[in-house]
Design an enzyme around this catalytic site. Sequence first.
Site, mmCIF file in Angstrom:
data_model
loop_
_atom_site.group_PDB
_atom_site.id
_atom_site.type_symbol
_atom_site.label_atom_id
_atom_site.label_comp_id
_atom_site.label_asym_id
_atom_site.label_seq_id
_atom_site.Cartn_x
_atom_site.Cartn_y
_atom_site.Cartn_z
ATOM 1 N N HIS A 208 -9.662 1.903 0.689
ATOM 2 C CA HIS A 208 -9.560 0.750 1.590
ATOM 3 C C HIS A 208 -10.665 0.771 2.652
ATOM 4 O O HIS A 208 -10.407 0.458 3.824
ATOM 5 C CB HIS A 208 -8.184 0.732 2.252
ATOM 6 C CG HIS A 208 -7.724 -0.624 2.701
ATOM 7 N ND1 HIS A 208 -8.314 -1.289 3.760
ATOM 8 C CD2 HIS A 208 -6.747 -1.435 2.249
ATOM 9 C CE1 HIS A 208 -7.692 -2.450 3.947
ATOM 10 N NE2 HIS A 208 -6.746 -2.570 3.038
ATOM 11 N N HIS B 206 0.811 -1.224 0.000
ATOM 12 C CA HIS B 206 0.000 0.000 0.000
ATOM 13 C C HIS B 206 0.844 1.274 0.000
ATOM 14 O O HIS B 206 0.521 2.255 0.680
ATOM 15 C CB HIS B 206 -0.953 0.010 1.190
ATOM 16 C CG HIS B 206 -2.012 -1.038 1.134
ATOM 17 N ND1 HIS B 206 -2.494 -1.561 -0.043
ATOM 18 C CD2 HIS B 206 -2.697 -1.688 2.133
ATOM 19 C CE1 HIS B 206 -3.428 -2.465 0.220
ATOM 20 N NE2 HIS B 206 -3.565 -2.572 1.523
ATOM 21 N N GLU C 264 -11.527 -3.913 -2.587
ATOM 22 C CA GLU C 264 -10.597 -2.900 -3.057
ATOM 23 C C GLU C 264 -10.404 -3.048 -4.562
ATOM 24 O O GLU C 264 -9.673 -3.918 -5.017
ATOM 25 C CB GLU C 264 -9.261 -3.031 -2.336
ATOM 26 C CG GLU C 264 -9.366 -3.021 -0.818
ATOM 27 C CD GLU C 264 -8.147 -3.651 -0.171
ATOM 28 O OE1 GLU C 264 -7.006 -3.265 -0.527
ATOM 29 O OE2 GLU C 264 -8.316 -4.561 0.670
#
Length: 331
Positions: free
Chosen positions: A176, A106, A290
Amino acid sequence: MSIESAGREDVFFGTAPDGETVERHVLDNGRLRVAVLSYGATIQRLEVADGTNVVLGLDTLEDYLHRNRYFGSVVGRYGNRIARGRFTLDGTEYRLAVNDGEHSLHGGVRGFDKRVWRVESAEPEQITLSLLSPDGEEGYPGTLRVRVRYRLEGDALRIDYRAVTDAPTVVNLTNHSYFNLAGSGDVRGHVVRIDADRYLPVDEGKIPVGDPAPVAGTPFDFTAPTEVGARLEGRYDHCFVLRGGATVTDPGSGRSMEVTTTEPGVQFYTGHMLDDRATPYGPFAGLCLETQHFPDSPNRPDFPSTVLRPGEEYRSSTTYRFTVPSRPADG
């Protein structure tokens, strides 16, 4: 903090460690009410038509700084994992910040979820936020300029992502949010359908291995509506190769959510790694869908490309549409 307690004139949410002001803005169209923070471009609350908040969020900036697991934030520069924190682009190897064992997750140690975004415009039904990611940040090449817009469209929340760069780089942005359509409790009773006939098998580090595999005859077959907890004890953290969209339903309340996207994949994560000793939420408190390109794509030329070059524009859109059962008439 409920959405009702925050007027549009009261946008101060806190001060980040570097002194930047964090704002909180509320979108409301009479059907949906969404609170958005400039810290991480985060969806803090999302109330559907019956007033139920269906996302996991935190009450204070201090919580987001210290008790956060990407709750509702935009993650980047690269959502999901890049193996061993490195990739080669145009013959040059780039080494990234690693924050998930030996891998980069991420966006690294200080990804976009930990940055204060600039509020470019805030209107009753939409907000646009922007971020400048300098060349070399977390190891990524190129100065990247990102813009994200949240817009209410009836019973839907639409997210539009845009980005441009001054040098070749890789980009994979997603939101997210953890959804719980019951408003609380355990999501293993939620029913999920994902229009995908293939998924990405992964190794112990959750890096894709081999080719996308058929879901038919496996615990990853969600082509028909299936209860989250029916297989694998409800423990999913896998990317699905989309043919269409995805839907989630809470049988108890009848609330449902439909997800549509321009992206080729969706990471389905059931929140089983949440820990109520470190966050306000325990395992299975919410699930994520996601929408994104595939994990480790910069190292997989056989996957859809995530390379962005000067003169091009990264564009991605995802819509979350909510349905709430009608209340019976009085009398």
